[in-house]
Design a protein around this motif. Structure first.
Motif, PDB file in Angstrom:
ATOM      1  N   PRO A  13     -10.259  -2.276   3.219  1.00 44.41           N
ATOM      2  CA  PRO A  13      -9.360  -2.070   2.074  1.00 44.41           C
ATOM      3  C   PRO A  13      -8.016  -2.743   2.311  1.00 44.41           C
ATOM      4  CG  PRO A  13      -9.514  -0.076   3.399  1.00 44.41           C
ATOM      5  CD  PRO A  13     -10.537  -1.029   3.946  1.00 44.41           C
ATOM      6  N   TYR A  14      -7.339  -3.082   1.213  1.00 45.24           N
ATOM      7  CA  TYR A  14      -6.047  -3.730   1.343  1.00 45.24           C
ATOM      8  C   TYR A  14      -5.071  -3.200   0.295  1.00 45.24           C
ATOM      9  CZ  TYR A  14      -7.673  -6.676  -2.551  1.00 45.24           C
ATOM     10  OH  TYR A  14      -8.151  -7.124  -3.752  1.00 45.24           O
ATOM     11  N   ALA A  15      -3.811  -3.185   0.692  1.00 41.67           N
ATOM     12  CA  ALA A  15      -2.722  -2.889  -0.237  1.00 41.67           C
ATOM     13  C   ALA A  15      -2.203  -4.223  -0.749  1.00 41.67           C
ATOM     14  CB  ALA A  15      -1.608  -2.114   0.456  1.00 41.67           C
ATOM     15  N   LEU A  16      -2.207  -4.393  -2.058  1.00 41.32           N
ATOM     16  CA  LEU A  16      -1.727  -5.627  -2.674  1.00 41.32           C
ATOM     17  C   LEU A  16      -0.229  -5.530  -2.915  1.00 41.32           C
ATOM     18  CD1 LEU A  16      -2.325  -8.389  -4.007  1.00 41.32           C
ATOM     19  CD2 LEU A  16      -2.717  -7.142  -6.146  1.00 41.32           C
ATOM     20  N   SER A  31       7.536  -9.032   2.417  1.00 40.33           N
ATOM     21  CA  SER A  31       7.147  -9.176   3.821  1.00 40.33           C
ATOM     22  C   SER A  31       7.463  -7.916   4.614  1.00 40.33           C
ATOM     23  CB  SER A  31       7.860 -10.378   4.440  1.00 40.33           C
ATOM     24  OG  SER A  31       7.473 -11.577   3.807  1.00 40.33           O
ATOM     25  N   GLN A  32       8.597  -7.284   4.321  1.00 41.04           N
ATOM     26  CA  GLN A  32       8.957  -6.048   5.012  1.00 41.04           C
ATOM     27  C   GLN A  32       8.009  -4.906   4.628  1.00 41.04           C
ATOM     28  OE1 GLN A  32      11.284  -5.458   7.398  1.00 41.04           O
ATOM     29  NE2 GLN A  32      11.733  -7.650   7.445  1.00 41.04           N
ATOM     30  N   ILE A  33       7.618  -4.849   3.364  1.00 44.62           N
ATOM     31  CA  ILE A  33       6.656  -3.832   2.926  1.00 44.62           C
ATOM     32  C   ILE A  33       5.317  -4.040   3.639  1.00 44.62           C
ATOM     33  CG2 ILE A  33       5.329  -2.991   0.932  1.00 44.62           C
ATOM     34  CD1 ILE A  33       7.869  -3.618  -0.757  1.00 44.62           C
ATOM     35  N   ALA A  34       4.917  -5.301   3.789  1.00 37.95           N
ATOM     36  CA  ALA A  34       3.674  -5.608   4.501  1.00 37.95           C
ATOM     37  C   ALA A  34       3.734  -5.122   5.947  1.00 37.95           C
ATOM     38  CB  ALA A  34       3.404  -7.105   4.452  1.00 37.95           C
ATOM     39  N   ARG A  35       4.909  -5.193   6.555  1.00 35.21           N
ATOM     40  CA  ARG A  35       5.063  -4.669   7.919  1.00 35.21           C
ATOM     41  C   ARG A  35       4.791  -3.172   7.963  1.00 35.21           C
ATOM     42  NH1 ARG A  35      10.075  -7.369  11.279  1.00 35.21           N
ATOM     43  NH2 ARG A  35       9.473  -9.565  11.016  1.00 35.21           N
ATOM     44  N   GLY A  36       5.240  -2.478   6.926  1.00 34.49           N
ATOM     45  CA  GLY A  36       4.971  -1.043   6.861  1.00 34.49           C
ATOM     46  C   GLY A  36       3.494  -0.746   6.692  1.00 34.49           C
ATOM     47  N   ASP A  41      -3.581   2.104  10.454  1.00 30.82           N
ATOM     48  CA  ASP A  41      -4.881   1.566  10.835  1.00 30.82           C
ATOM     49  C   ASP A  41      -5.871   1.692   9.682  1.00 30.82           C
ATOM     50  OD1 ASP A  41      -4.018   0.981  13.424  1.00 30.82           O
ATOM     51  OD2 ASP A  41      -4.597   2.964  14.178  1.00 30.82           O
ATOM     52  N   GLY A  42      -6.732   0.690   9.551  1.00 27.59           N
ATOM     53  CA  GLY A  42      -7.812   0.768   8.585  1.00 27.59           C
ATOM     54  C   GLY A  42      -7.512   0.159   7.236  1.00 27.59           C
ATOM     55  N   ILE A  43      -6.351  -0.462   7.082  1.00 23.99           N
ATOM     56  CA  ILE A  43      -6.004  -1.093   5.812  1.00 23.99           C
ATOM     57  C   ILE A  43      -5.145  -2.327   6.072  1.00 23.99           C
ATOM     58  CG2 ILE A  43      -3.976   0.394   5.478  1.00 23.99           C
ATOM     59  CD1 ILE A  43      -4.643   0.302   2.433  1.00 23.99           C
ATOM     60  N   ASP A  44      -5.357  -3.354   5.287  1.00 21.23           N
ATOM     61  CA  ASP A  44      -4.607  -4.601   5.439  1.00 21.23           C
ATOM     62  C   ASP A  44      -3.568  -4.738   4.328  1.00 21.23           C
ATOM     63  OD1 ASP A  44      -6.206  -5.343   7.613  1.00 21.23           O
ATOM     64  OD2 ASP A  44      -7.689  -6.290   6.295  1.00 21.23           O
ATOM     65  N   ALA A  45      -2.641  -5.652   4.520  1.00 21.58           N
ATOM     66  CA  ALA A  45      -1.673  -6.023   3.487  1.00 21.58           C
ATOM     67  C   ALA A  45      -2.050  -7.393   2.944  1.00 21.58           C
ATOM     68  CB  ALA A  45      -0.259  -6.059   4.055  1.00 21.58           C
ATOM     69  N   ARG A  46      -2.058  -7.524   1.625  1.00 20.97           N
ATOM     70  CA  ARG A  46      -2.330  -8.806   0.991  1.00 20.97           C
ATOM     71  C   ARG A  46      -1.138  -9.139   0.088  1.00 20.97           C
ATOM     72  NH1 ARG A  46      -8.014 -10.044  -1.971  1.00 20.97           N
ATOM     73  NH2 ARG A  46      -8.662  -9.560   0.177  1.00 20.97           N
ATOM     74  N   ILE A  47      -0.406 -10.190   0.414  1.00 15.81           N
ATOM     75  CA  ILE A  47       0.777 -10.579  -0.353  1.00 15.81           C
ATOM     76  C   ILE A  47       0.397 -11.674  -1.349  1.00 15.81           C
ATOM     77  CG2 ILE A  47       3.116 -11.499  -0.234  1.00 15.81           C
ATOM     78  CD1 ILE A  47       3.355 -10.398   2.579  1.00 15.81           C
ATOM     79  N   ARG A  48       0.753 -11.456  -2.600  1.00 14.86           N
ATOM     80  CA  ARG A  48       0.477 -12.424  -3.652  1.00 14.86           C
ATOM     81  C   ARG A  48       1.699 -12.529  -4.563  1.00 14.86           C
ATOM     82  NH1 ARG A  48      -2.918 -13.465  -0.616  1.00 14.86           N
ATOM     83  NH2 ARG A  48      -5.190 -13.676  -0.935  1.00 14.86           N
ATOM     84  N   PHE A 195       8.131   2.537   2.772  1.00 14.92           N
ATOM     85  CA  PHE A 195       7.388   2.505   1.517  1.00 14.92           C
ATOM     86  C   PHE A 195       5.995   1.914   1.730  1.00 14.92           C
ATOM     87  CE2 PHE A 195       6.250   0.022  -2.303  1.00 14.92           C
ATOM     88  CZ  PHE A 195       6.127   1.046  -3.222  1.00 14.92           C
ATOM     89  N   GLY A 196       5.918   0.794   2.467  1.00 12.98           N
ATOM     90  CA  GLY A 196       4.621   0.188   2.748  1.00 12.98           C
ATOM     91  C   GLY A 196       3.704   1.115   3.513  1.00 12.98           C
ATOM     92  N   GLN A 197       4.260   1.817   4.497  1.00 17.68           N
ATOM     93  CA  GLN A 197       3.471   2.753   5.284  1.00 17.68           C
ATOM     94  C   GLN A 197       2.975   3.915   4.411  1.00 17.68           C
ATOM     95  OE1 GLN A 197       5.499   4.217   8.757  1.00 17.68           O
ATOM     96  NE2 GLN A 197       3.793   5.502   9.407  1.00 17.68           N
ATOM     97  N   ARG A 198       3.835   4.419   3.546  1.00 16.34           N
ATOM     98  CA  ARG A 198       3.449   5.533   2.674  1.00 16.34           C
ATOM     99  C   ARG A 198       2.379   5.094   1.675  1.00 16.34           C
ATOM    100  NH1 ARG A 198       6.203   8.976  -1.805  1.00 16.34           N
ATOM    101  NH2 ARG A 198       5.569  11.069  -1.184  1.00 16.34           N
ATOM    102  N   LEU A 199       2.545   3.918   1.097  1.00 17.79           N
ATOM    103  CA  LEU A 199       1.568   3.410   0.142  1.00 17.79           C
ATOM    104  C   LEU A 199       0.203   3.238   0.810  1.00 17.79           C
ATOM    105  CD1 LEU A 199       1.149   2.193  -2.760  1.00 17.79           C
ATOM    106  CD2 LEU A 199       1.570  -0.034  -1.697  1.00 17.79           C
ATOM    107  N   ALA A 200       0.184   2.677   2.012  1.00 16.04           N
ATOM    108  CA  ALA A 200      -1.069   2.459   2.726  1.00 16.04           C
ATOM    109  C   ALA A 200      -1.745   3.780   3.075  1.00 16.04           C
ATOM    110  CB  ALA A 200      -0.814   1.637   3.986  1.00 16.04           C
ATOM    111  N   THR A 201      -0.954   4.757   3.508  1.00 14.09           N
ATOM    112  CA  THR A 201      -1.505   6.067   3.857  1.00 14.09           C
ATOM    113  C   THR A 201      -2.117   6.739   2.632  1.00 14.09           C
ATOM    114  OG1 THR A 201       0.133   6.318   5.638  1.00 14.09           O
ATOM    115  CG2 THR A 201      -0.953   8.321   4.835  1.00 14.09           C
TER     116      THR A 201
END
Length: 207
Positions: A13-16, A31-36, A41-48, A195-201
Motif C-alpha cells: 500500500p502507498y500514501a499518495l 518531500s517532508q510529508i513523505a519522510r513522515g 512500516d508496511g506502507i510507501d510514499a508516492r509523490i505525484r 502529518f505524514g506519519q499520522r496519515l500512513a498509520t
C-alpha cells in the motif's frame, strides 16, 4: 534481513502525496510529508504532481515533466491507501491546476473508489495570514465528497504550540514570504513529518 518478495513489494500500500507547486515550496513540503510516511512500516510514499493549466485550448505541458515528481494519473489516485493534497494559496483557496485535476475525478466519485480512505491537505502562503486555514478547509471539501476520512494534526504535536511560522490543526502549512524566499522552519518540517506519519498509520488501520 529484508524478506519482502517482489510481488509483495509491487502490491505494498502507498500514501499518495499529490501537489501543485509554483515556486517549489509546496514540493518541499511534499518531500517532508513523505519522510513522515517512511517512519511507518508496511506502507510507501508516492509523490505525484499536477501540471499547470494551459492558458489556451491546446495542451501545452509535456507528457512527462522535465523535473520534479511525475504527473499524477487516475490510477495513482484510485490505488492509494491514503491521500495528502497540497497547493499554494490562491485568494484563500487552492490553485487552479489542483482543482482542475480534482474536478476530473467524477468517475472515481461515482464508483466510490476513494471512500473510507484517510486524506488531508497542506499549503504554502506568501504572507503569514494569507489564507492558510481557509485554503486547507476548502481543499477538504472534495475529499469529503469522495467519502474520505479527514486527517488533520492534533495538538499533541508540540510544534503546533511553538511554531512562529506555519502549522495548523487543519494540516501542515508554510509561510514562504512574498518572494518565496523563506525555507521551511524546523517546526514546519516537524509538522509535515508528523502529518505524514499520522496519515500512513491511519491508512493501514482503515485499509
Amino acid at each position: 534481513m529484508n524478506n519482502t518478495t517482489t510481488a509483495e513489494a509491487v502490491t505494498a500500500p502507498y500514501a499518495l502525496i499529490l501537489y501543485y507547486s509554483r515556486n517549489g515550496q509546496t514540493a518541499t513540503m511534499a518531500s517532508q510529508i513523505a519522510r513522515g510516511v517512511a517512519r511507518v512500516d508496511g506502507i510507501d510514499a508516492r509523490i505525484r504532481a499536477v501540471p499547470p493549466v494551459s492558458p489556451d485550448t491546446e495542451a501545452s505541458a509535456p507528457a512527462v515533466p522535465d523535473e520534479g515528481a511525475p504527473w499524477c494519473s487516475k490510477a495513482d489516485l484510485a490505488g492509494c491507501a491514503g491521500l495528502a493534497i497540497g497547493s499554494p494559496t490562491r485568494f484563500g483557496n487552492m490553485a487552479a491546476p489542483l482543482k482542475y485535476f480534482l474536478d476530473s475525478t467524477g468517475d472515481l466519485w461515482l464508483s466510490g473508489a476513494m471512500a473510507g480512505k484517510p486524506a488531508g491537505a497542506f499549503t504554502s502562503t506568501g504572507s503569514l495570514h494569507g489564507g492558510q486555514e481557509t485554503t486547507l478547509t476548502s481543499m477538504m471539501l472534495p475529499l469529503l465528497h469522495h467519502g474520505m476520512v479527514i486527517c488533520g494534526l492534533p495538538y499533541t504535536e508540540q510544534a503546533l504550540a511553538t511554531t512562529t511560522t506555519g502549522g495548523t490543526p487543519y494540516g501542515p502549512s508554510h509561510w514562504a514570504g512574498t518572494d518565496a524566499q523563506k525555507p521551511l522552519s524546523d517546526d514546519e518540517k516537524a509538522l509535515c513529518q508528523a502529518f505524514g506519519q499520522r496519515l500512513a498509520t491511519l491508512a493501514l488501520k482503515l485499509r
